[in-house]
Motif scaffolding. Structure first.
Motif, PDB file in Angstrom:
ATOM      1  N   GLU A  92       1.424   7.369   2.473  1.00 57.82           N
ATOM      2  CA  GLU A  92       0.164   6.896   3.033  1.00 57.82           C
ATOM      3  C   GLU A  92      -1.051   7.552   2.395  1.00 57.82           C
ATOM      4  OE1 GLU A  92       0.225   7.230   7.236  1.00 57.82           O
ATOM      5  OE2 GLU A  92       1.778   5.685   7.501  1.00 57.82           O
ATOM      6  N   ASN A  93      -0.897   8.790   1.891  1.00 53.75           N
ATOM      7  CA  ASN A  93      -2.038   9.445   1.235  1.00 53.75           C
ATOM      8  C   ASN A  93      -2.114   9.150  -0.257  1.00 53.75           C
ATOM      9  OD1 ASN A  93      -0.021  10.982   0.075  1.00 53.75           O
ATOM     10  ND2 ASN A  93      -0.460  12.830   1.284  1.00 53.75           N
ATOM     11  N   GLY A  94      -1.241   8.219  -0.730  1.00 48.61           N
ATOM     12  CA  GLY A  94      -1.288   7.808  -2.128  1.00 48.61           C
ATOM     13  C   GLY A  94      -0.423   8.616  -3.063  1.00 48.61           C
ATOM     14  N   THR A  95       0.281   9.609  -2.531  1.00 52.72           N
ATOM     15  CA  THR A  95       1.147  10.439  -3.373  1.00 52.72           C
ATOM     16  C   THR A  95       2.393   9.658  -3.789  1.00 52.72           C
ATOM     17  OG1 THR A  95       0.419  12.405  -2.180  1.00 52.72           O
ATOM     18  CG2 THR A  95       2.434  12.604  -3.482  1.00 52.72           C
ATOM     19  N   LEU A  96       2.814   9.872  -5.043  1.00 57.97           N
ATOM     20  CA  LEU A  96       4.027   9.247  -5.550  1.00 57.97           C
ATOM     21  C   LEU A  96       5.167  10.249  -5.479  1.00 57.97           C
ATOM     22  CD1 LEU A  96       2.721   7.302  -8.698  1.00 57.97           C
ATOM     23  CD2 LEU A  96       3.074   6.454  -6.376  1.00 57.97           C
ATOM     24  N   GLU A  97       6.173   9.919  -4.650  1.00 55.11           N
ATOM     25  CA  GLU A  97       7.343  10.780  -4.524  1.00 55.11           C
ATOM     26  C   GLU A  97       8.531  10.097  -5.187  1.00 55.11           C
ATOM     27  OE1 GLU A  97       7.791  11.090  -0.351  1.00 55.11           O
ATOM     28  OE2 GLU A  97       6.203  12.609  -0.098  1.00 55.11           O
ATOM     29  N   PRO A  98       9.359  10.837  -5.902  1.00 53.97           N
ATOM     30  CA  PRO A  98      10.536  10.226  -6.549  1.00 53.97           C
ATOM     31  C   PRO A  98      11.475   9.616  -5.510  1.00 53.97           C
ATOM     32  CG  PRO A  98      10.129  12.426  -7.422  1.00 53.97           C
ATOM     33  CD  PRO A  98       9.243  12.272  -6.211  1.00 53.97           C
ATOM     34  N   LEU A  99      11.971   8.432  -5.798  1.00 57.24           N
ATOM     35  CA  LEU A  99      12.958   7.799  -4.930  1.00 57.24           C
ATOM     36  C   LEU A  99      14.324   8.457  -5.109  1.00 57.24           C
ATOM     37  CD1 LEU A  99      12.222   3.972  -5.354  1.00 57.24           C
ATOM     38  CD2 LEU A  99      11.871   5.306  -3.286  1.00 57.24           C
ATOM     39  N   VAL A 116       0.839  -1.195   0.000  1.00 55.58           N
ATOM     40  CA  VAL A 116       0.000   0.000   0.000  1.00 55.58           C
ATOM     41  C   VAL A 116       0.875   1.246   0.000  1.00 55.58           C
ATOM     42  CG1 VAL A 116      -1.764   1.267   1.254  1.00 55.58           C
ATOM     43  CG2 VAL A 116      -1.843  -1.230   1.170  1.00 55.58           C
ATOM     44  N   THR A 117       2.001   1.180   0.715  1.00 55.37           N
ATOM     45  CA  THR A 117       2.991   2.248   0.693  1.00 55.37           C
ATOM     46  C   THR A 117       4.338   1.640   0.360  1.00 55.37           C
ATOM     47  OG1 THR A 117       3.474   2.008   3.049  1.00 55.37           O
ATOM     48  CG2 THR A 117       1.727   3.557   2.441  1.00 55.37           C
ATOM     49  N   GLY A 118       5.306   2.494   0.001  1.00 57.16           N
ATOM     50  CA  GLY A 118       6.644   1.992  -0.259  1.00 57.16           C
ATOM     51  C   GLY A 118       7.045   2.096  -1.711  1.00 57.16           C
ATOM     52  N   PRO A 119       8.200   1.496  -2.065  1.00 58.73           N
ATOM     53  CA  PRO A 119       8.727   1.583  -3.429  1.00 58.73           C
ATOM     54  C   PRO A 119       7.752   1.029  -4.462  1.00 58.73           C
ATOM     55  CG  PRO A 119      10.399   0.744  -1.931  1.00 58.73           C
ATOM     56  CD  PRO A 119       9.118   0.776  -1.164  1.00 58.73           C
ATOM     57  N   CYS A 120       7.712   1.671  -5.611  1.00 57.18           N
ATOM     58  CA  CYS A 120       6.827   1.241  -6.688  1.00 57.18           C
ATOM     59  C   CYS A 120       7.316   1.850  -7.993  1.00 57.18           C
ATOM     60  CB  CYS A 120       5.378   1.654  -6.408  1.00 57.18           C
ATOM     61  SG  CYS A 120       5.152   3.428  -6.182  1.00 57.18           S
ATOM     62  N   GLY A 121       6.688   1.447  -9.089  1.00 59.61           N
ATOM     63  CA  GLY A 121       7.073   2.017 -10.366  1.00 59.61           C
ATOM     64  C   GLY A 121       6.415   1.322 -11.530  1.00 59.61           C
ATOM     65  N   GLU A 152      10.924   3.648  -9.325  1.00 57.10           N
ATOM     66  CA  GLU A 152      11.352   5.045  -9.259  1.00 57.10           C
ATOM     67  C   GLU A 152      10.557   5.912  -8.296  1.00 57.10           C
ATOM     68  OE1 GLU A 152      10.606   7.309 -12.867  1.00 57.10           O
ATOM     69  OE2 GLU A 152       9.424   5.622 -13.657  1.00 57.10           O
ATOM     70  N   PHE A 153       9.491   5.365  -7.673  1.00 61.17           N
ATOM     71  CA  PHE A 153       8.663   6.182  -6.784  1.00 61.17           C
ATOM     72  C   PHE A 153       8.553   5.548  -5.402  1.00 61.17           C
ATOM     73  CE2 PHE A 153       6.735   6.925 -11.053  1.00 61.17           C
ATOM     74  CZ  PHE A 153       7.098   8.258 -11.178  1.00 61.17           C
ATOM     75  N   ASN A 154       8.164   6.389  -4.443  1.00 66.53           N
ATOM     76  CA  ASN A 154       7.754   5.927  -3.123  1.00 66.53           C
ATOM     77  C   ASN A 154       6.316   6.368  -2.917  1.00 66.53           C
ATOM     78  OD1 ASN A 154       8.096   4.935  -0.338  1.00 66.53           O
ATOM     79  ND2 ASN A 154       7.819   7.095   0.182  1.00 66.53           N
TER      80      ASN A 154
END
Length: 982
Positions: free
Chosen positions: A288-295, A242-247, A283-285
Motif C-alpha cells: 500500500e505504501n508503494g514498496t516492491l517486495e519480492p514474491l 494499485v497493490t498486488g503482483p507486478c513486474g 516477481e514483486f508484490n
C-alpha cells in the motif's frame, strides 16, 4: 508493452494500465478430450498474394471435473495445411510449449468467472487467482490460445493495421516454475526457429531497470545492443492494480523496414514496427505504501497476438488481410457488390469494421452474451449497430438472397462460424441461436435507424450552418441524447458521424441528460421537495448525516433542519407533513434498491416526557450524505435544535434485511442456473417483496424457477453467518466482490459476503444469518424490456404471510370442492371440462334458437332492382350473442336465392353491440364487399370491424344507436345495390 490489463478499458491492444484487481474464483477446470479431423478445402488467394489452405473441423468431447482442476488431455491429428495459416500458427505455438512441459488448456469463455471484469481481455485472466495466490496451482506451467475482447479502441478498428475488438492471444505461463531466462530463450527460439523470423528483423524492449533481462537478451541470445530498447514504467512495467503482483516486461517487435537503420528508432512507429510477443516477469508484490517486495513465487505471463504474427508470416499489409479475417471481409464485399482489392481507403475501412465486429459478436453471442442496454449486452448491441450502419453506408441492402428487407449480418456471420472450428469448436453448435439473435437485433435497429439518420443529418447541417468561422461546429448533448434515447443510436455512432463532418459533440451535456433521465425514472416519492438552490444551501449549512443504522435501531439526535412544502422553517406543528434533517440517524435512506426505513421521532422535554411525535414514512438522501426524514407530526411541535429519539420500526427493518440478503442469494442462484453471463439490471428491496431485474433473453422455465428456489432455500437452511467488512475499493475487487456495472463507488466500500455463496459491494442492511430469511418464494417472472427479465419474490415474514394466505385459499378451495389438497388439480380440470361441454351445448342451443328465429325473419325479405332482383334482409335480433348472430346470417344467405345480402344487428349485453353482414357471390360480384360495408356502419355504434368480401363482423359499445345504425345500413345497401343492378 504487456498485454495484461485486467479491466476494460485499456488504451490499446497491448497497453498496460493499472486495472482493477479481480476475484478469487477458481480457473475453468476441465477434463477434456479433443479429437480433430482434417477437411481440406480449395486454396484461396488473399490480397498479399499468399495461398491459404485449410479448414479444420473439430469435434470436442468436454466434461468438467472438480472446481479447481486444471487438467485436460488433448490428442490431435496434425492437419496438413499451410504452416503459416492462422490455424497452423496457433497449433504450432501450443505444440511448441506442450513439448516443453506446458499443459495445453482450452480458451476460457469471453464471459469471465471473475465477476469484477466485464469481459475476458487477456490470456492470463483465467489464471489470475493462481497469480494472486488465492488458488493453488494444479500444474506448474500451461499454454493457451485465448479469445479476447477489448472495445476501448473501437474507433481505431479498421483505421489502423492492428486494432481489433476480438483477437486471439497465445500465451505460455509459469506458476512459480521457470522464470526470465527460460521465457526469453523460448520466445526467441519460437520466433526465429519455429516460425523462421529473421533475427536481424527483431527488436526487443525491456524495462529501464531490468539489467537481468537486458543481459539475457544480449549476452545469451545475442541480440545487438542497438536493437534492445530500455523503456519506462508506463510501457514496460505491469501491475495488477494499485497493490498486488507486478513486474517488469519485455517485448518482441518485428521490423518491416530494417533499411531505415538503428538511429533515433521509435518502437511505437506503426509504419515500421509491430509488437507481436510480450513477456511479463511477475516477481514483486506492491504494498500500500508503494514498496516492491519480492514474491515468494515468481511467475511468467506471456502473450503472442495471433493476428499480428499471421500478418508477419503471411506477408500482408495488415491484420485484416490474413486468413483469420479476410474471408469475412470477402463475404461483406460480395453483399456490398464491391471489390476490396480495388476499393478506396474509406470503403476498405468500412469492410474491415464489418469483418471485425461480426467476428466479435459471433463469439460473444456463442458465449451467452445477448444484446441489451447494459454491461456486456451493450458491448454486443453497440458492435452490431455499428456494423449495420457501416454496411448501409457501403450500400448493402437486404440479405443478398433477393430479400431487400432481410438482415445481412447473419449472412456474414455464417462465414465467421465456418472459420471458428479451431478457435472454438462450440461456436458451430450455437450457429442457429447466433444467427437468429443477429437477425432479430439487426431488424430491430433498422426500424429506427433511417429516422434517426435523417434527424442526425438535419442536426449536423444546423450545427454546420449556425456556427461562426472562429469556432468548431458543435452538436448539443441534448440532441445526442435524443438520438440515443428515442432512436437507439449509440452515442459513439453519433460522435463518429459528427467527427466525419468536423462537428464536435457535447459529451458533458449528454452525461447531464443521462443523469436527469435516471433521476426522473425513480418513483415520485424519491424526490425531495426543495426549492431551486436549496440543495446547495443545505450542503453548506448542514453537515453530513452520521448513519448509525448498521449497529443500532435507535439513537438520540439533534434536529439540524426542517422543511415544510420544500421551504426551510424553524418550527412545525401537529398535522403537518414535514422533512426532518438530523445530525445522526439509525434510519436507512433509500439507496441501492432498498427503500427507506419507517419509524418515529420522539421529542422529549426536560422531564423526559414525550411532547412531540413524528411518524417517519420515508427517508431519502440529498447532496450526497444528508438524510431527509419525511413524515407527519402526529403529536406536539417540532423545532430546529431540539433533541429527539429516533427509533426505526424493527419489524419493517427485519423485512427489508431479509429481502435484501435474498436478492444477493438470488443473483448467485441465477448465475448457477442460467449462466454466469446473467447480471443484475436493477432491484427493489421493499418490506412486502423484492424485485430483481436481470439481463436474459428468454423466460425462465418452471424447472429453472424450481431449481433457483431450491438453491436459495438450501442456503437459507445452511444457517450461514454473513460477513461484512469496510475496505478500499481496490481491495474489495481483489477479493472478488461483485460491483454493479455502471455504479459509482467511493474509495472505501462495504462488502457483504455470504461465505461460499455471494460476495458483493453493498451499502444496504442485511440479516446476520441466512436462517433469519426463513424462506424464499418466486411469485412472478416476466419481461420488462428487450433482453431484461424481472423476478418478484418474497422472503422472511412476507414469505410466511404469502404461504399462509395461499394455504388458506387452498383450504377454502378444498372445502368448496370437498376434496383433499392433492385432488384439487384433477377435480378442477374435470370441472373445467364439464363447463366447456355445457358451454358448447348452450352455444349450440343458442345457435339453433337463432336459426329458428332467422327462419321467421326470412319472411321479411325485400328485393332491390327491376331487371335483376336482389334479395335483402336488414333486421335486429335483439339480445342474440355474436356467435349465434353469425349462425343466423349464414342460415339466411344459404336459404336465399343468389344474389342476396343479409345485415343483422343485436345487443347481447350492456354496452355491447354485434353486427354481421353476409353477401352471396352475386352481390360480391357487383363489387360490394361485406368487410368494407360493415365498418362504417359499426362506427355509428362506437365501434368498428371488418372481414372477408362475403362475410364480416363488427362490434360497438353504444347499443342505443343500434336502430339508427341498421336504418343507415338499410339505406346504404339499397343505394349501392340499386346503382349496381340498374
Amino acid at each position: 508493452m504487456a498485454t495484461h490489463g485486467l479491466l476494460l478499458p485499456t488504451s490499446s491492444l497491448f497497453r498496460r494500465t493499472k486495472p482493477r484487481i479481480t476475484n478469487s474464483h477458481g480457473c475453468r477446470n476441465y477434463t477434456s478430450l479433443i479429437v480433430r479431423r482434417v477437411v481440406l478445402t480449395p486454396s484461396s488467394t488473399f490480397p498479399g498474394g499468399q495461398s491459404r489452405v485449410g479448414q479444420v473441423q473439430a469435434t470436442r468431447i468436454l466434461t468438467r471435473s472438480s472446481a479447481q482442476s486444471l487438467t485436460e488431455e488433448i490428442t490431435e491429428e496434425k492437419p496438413v495445411d499451410d504452416p503459416n495459416s492462422g490455424n497452423s500458427i496457433r497449433r504450432r505455438f501450443l505444440e511448441f510449449f506442450a513439448a516443453r512441459g506446458h499443459k495445453m488448456l482450452p480458451s476460457s469463455s469471453l464471459v469471465p468467472d471473475d465477476p469484477t471484469v466485464l469481459l475476458t481481455i487477456a490470456g492470463m485472466l483465467q489464471f489470475k487467482p493462481i497469480f494472486l495466490g488465492q488458488v493453488l496451482r494444479q500444474v506448474p506451467r500451461a499454454t493457451t490460445a485465448q479469445k479476447c475482447i477489448r472495445t476501448n479502441d473501437v474507433e481505431n478498428v479498421g483505421r489502423t493495421s492492428r486494432h481489433h475488438t476480438m483477437f486471439i492471444m497465445c500465451g505460455n505461463f509459469s506458476f512459480g516454475d521457470y522464470f526470465k531466462k527460460e521465457a526469453i530463450v523460448w520466445a526467441w527460439e519460437l520466433s526465429t526457429k519455429e516460425f523462421g523470423l529473421p533475427a536481424d528483423k527483431l527488436w526487443v524492449s525491456v524495462y529501464e531497470d531490468d539489467d537481468e533481462a537486458f543481459a539475457i537478451w544480449h549476452d545469451e541470445i545475442g541480440v545487438p545492443v542497438e536493437r534492445i530498447k530500455r523503456m519506462g514504467e508506463e510501457d514496460n512495467f505491469w501491475s495488477s492494480g494499485v497493490t498486488g503482483p507486478c513486474g517488469p516486461c519485455s517485448e518482441l517487435y518485428y521490423d518491416f523496414h530494417p533499411e531505415r537503420g538503428c538511429l533515433d528508432v521509435d518502437l511505437g512507429d506503426d509504419t515500421r514496427f509491430i509488437e507481436f510477443y510480450n513477456l511479463v516477469f511477475m516477481e514483486f508484490n506492491k504494498t500500500e505504501n508503494g514498496t516492491l517486495e519480492p514474491l515468494k513465487q515468481k511467475n511468467i505471463d506471456t502473450g503472442l497476438g495471433l493476428e499480428r504474427l499471421a500478418r508477419i508470416l503471411q506477408k500482408v499489409p495488415n491484420n485484416y488481410e490474413t486468413d483469420l479475417i479476410y474471408p469475412i471481409i470477402e463475404k461483406a464485399s460480395e453483399l456490398a457488390n464491391v471489390s476490396y482489392a480495388v476499393s478506396d481507403d474509406s470503403a476498405k475501412t468500412k469492410l474491415k469494421i464489418i469483418g471485425d465486429h461480426v467476428r466479435a459478436v459471433v463469439y460473444l453471442i456463442s458465449d451467452g452474451v445477448i444484446p441489451s442496454n447494459i454491461g456486456r449486452g451493450y458491448v454486443v448491441r453497440r458492435l452490431i449497430r455499428r456494423a449495420v450502419r457501416t454496411g448501409r453506408l457501403l450500400g448493402i441492402k437486404g440479405d443478398g438472397k433477393g430479400n431487400p428487407e432481410g438482415a445481412f449480418l447473419p449472412v456474414i456471420a455464417q462465414k465467421v462460424i465456418e472459420l471458428s472450428t479451431e478457435i472454438d469448436p462450440d461456436v458451430r453448435g450455437q450457429a442457429s441461436r447466433i444467427l437468429e439473435e443477429l437477425k432479430r437485433e439487426e431488424l430491430r435497429f433498422v426500424q429506427t435507424l433511417e429516422r434517426g439518420e435523417r434527424l442526425l443529418d438535419q442536426m449536423l447541417k444546423e450545427a454546420l450552418s449556425s456556427d461562426s468561422s472562429n469556432t468548431t461546429p458543435r452538436l448539443s448533448g441534448k440532441d445526442a441524447f435524443l438520438l440515443y434515447d428515442t432512436y437507439g443510436f449509440p452515442v459513439e455512432i453519433t460522435v463518429e458521424v459528427a467527427q466525419e463532418l468536423g462537428v464536435e459533440v457535447d459529451m458533458d451535456g449528454f452525461d447531464v441528460e443521462m443523469e436527469n433521465q435516471r433521476q426522473q425514472s425513480q418513483a415520485a416519492h424519491n424526490a425531495v421537495k426543495l426549492l431551486v438552490g436549496n440543495d446547495a444551501d443545505l450542503a453548506e449549512t448542514i453537515p453530513e448525516t452520521e448513519f448509525l443504522g448498521y449497529d443500532s435501531l435507535s439513537a438520540r439526535a439533534v434536529v439540524e433542519g426542517l422543511m415544510l412544502d420544500g421551504k426551510p422553517i424553524k418550527q412545525v406543528t401537529e398535522g403537518n407533513e414535514v422533512e426532518v434533517l438530523l445530525d445522526r440517524t439509525p434510519f436507512y435512506a433509500e439507496s441501492g434498491g432498498q427503500i427507506g426505513d419507517h419509524g418515529f421521532l420522539y421529542v422529549s422535554n426536560a422531564e423526559s416526557q414525550t411532547n412531540g411525535v413524528v411518524q417517519v414514512k420515508d427517508v431519502q438522501k440529498i447532496s450526497g450524505s444528508i438524510f431527509v426524514h419525511k413524515g407527519i407530526i402526529t403529536e406536539g411541535v417540532l423545532e430546529v435544535g431540539q433533541l429527539v429519539e429516533a427509533a426505526v420500526d424493527p419489524k419493517l427493518r427485519q423485512r427489508a434485511k431479509a429481502h435484501h440478503t435474498a436478492t444477493h442469494l438470488l443473483q448467485s442462484a441465477l448465475k448457477k442456473v442460467v449462466g454466469q453471463e446473467t447480471s443484475q439490471a436493477g432491484s427493489l428491496v421493499a418490506f412486502d417483496r423484492l424485485r430483481f431485474d436481470f439481463n436474459f433473453h428468454r423466460p425462465l422455465s418452471d424447472n429453472e424457477i424450481f431449481e433457483i428456489e431450491g438453491l436459495i432455500n438450501g442456503w437459507i437452511g445452511d444457517a450461514t453467518l454473513l460477513q461484512t467488512k469496510v475496505m478500499a475499493l481496490d481491495a474489495a475487487k481483489r477479493v472478488g466482490a461483485i460491483a454493479m456495472f455502471g455504479e459509482k463507488y467511493g474509495e472505501q466500500v462495504r462488502v457483504v459476503e455470504v461465505p461460499g455463496v455471494s460476495l458483493e459491494l453493498c451499502g444496504g442492511t442485511h440479516v446476520s444469518n441466512t436462517s433469519e430469511i426463513r424462506g424464499f418464494k418466486i411469485i412472478s417472472e416476466q419481461a420488462v424490456a428487450s433482453g431484461i427479465r424481472r423476478i418478484e419474490a418474497v422472503a422472511g415474514d412476507a414469505f410466511i404471510e404469502y404461504i399462509t394466505t395461499r394455504d388458506n385459499y387452498m383450504k377454502n378451495l378444498c372445502s368448496a370442492l370437498k376434496v383433499k389438497a392433492e385432488e384439487v388439480t384433477p377435480r378442477v380440470e374435470a370441472l373445467l371440462e364439464e363447463l366447456r361441454q355445457v358451454r358448447n351445448e348452450v352455444s349450440a342451443a343458442r345457435a339453433k334458437a337463432a336459426v329458428y328465429r332467422a327462419s321467421a325473419i326470412l319472411e321479411k325479405v325485400f328485393t332491390v332492382g327491376d331487371a335483376k332482383k336482389i334479395r335483402v334482409i336488414v333486421e335486429s335480433m335483439d339480445d342474440t350473442d355474436a356467435d349465434s348472430l353469425k349462425s343466423a346470417a349464414e342460415f339466411m344467405v344459404n336459404n336465399l336465392e343468389d344474389p342476396a345480402a343479409v345485415i343483422l344487428g343485436s345487443s347481447p349485453g350492456e354496452g355491447k353491440v354485434s353486427l354481421v353482414a353476409a353477401f352471396t357471390p352475386g352481390v360480391v360480384g357487383l363489387g360490394i364487399q361485406a368487410g368494407k360495408f360493415i365498418g362504417p356502419i359499426a362506427k355509428f355504434c362506437g365501434g368498428g370491424g371488418g372481414g372477408r368480401p362475403n362475410f364480416a363482423q363488427a362490434g360497438g359499445r353504444k347499443p342505443e344507436n343500434l336502430s339508427a345504425a341498421l336504418e343507415k345500413a338499410r339505406d346504404e345497401i339499397i343505394l349501392a345495390l340499386s346503382e349496381k343492378a340498374s
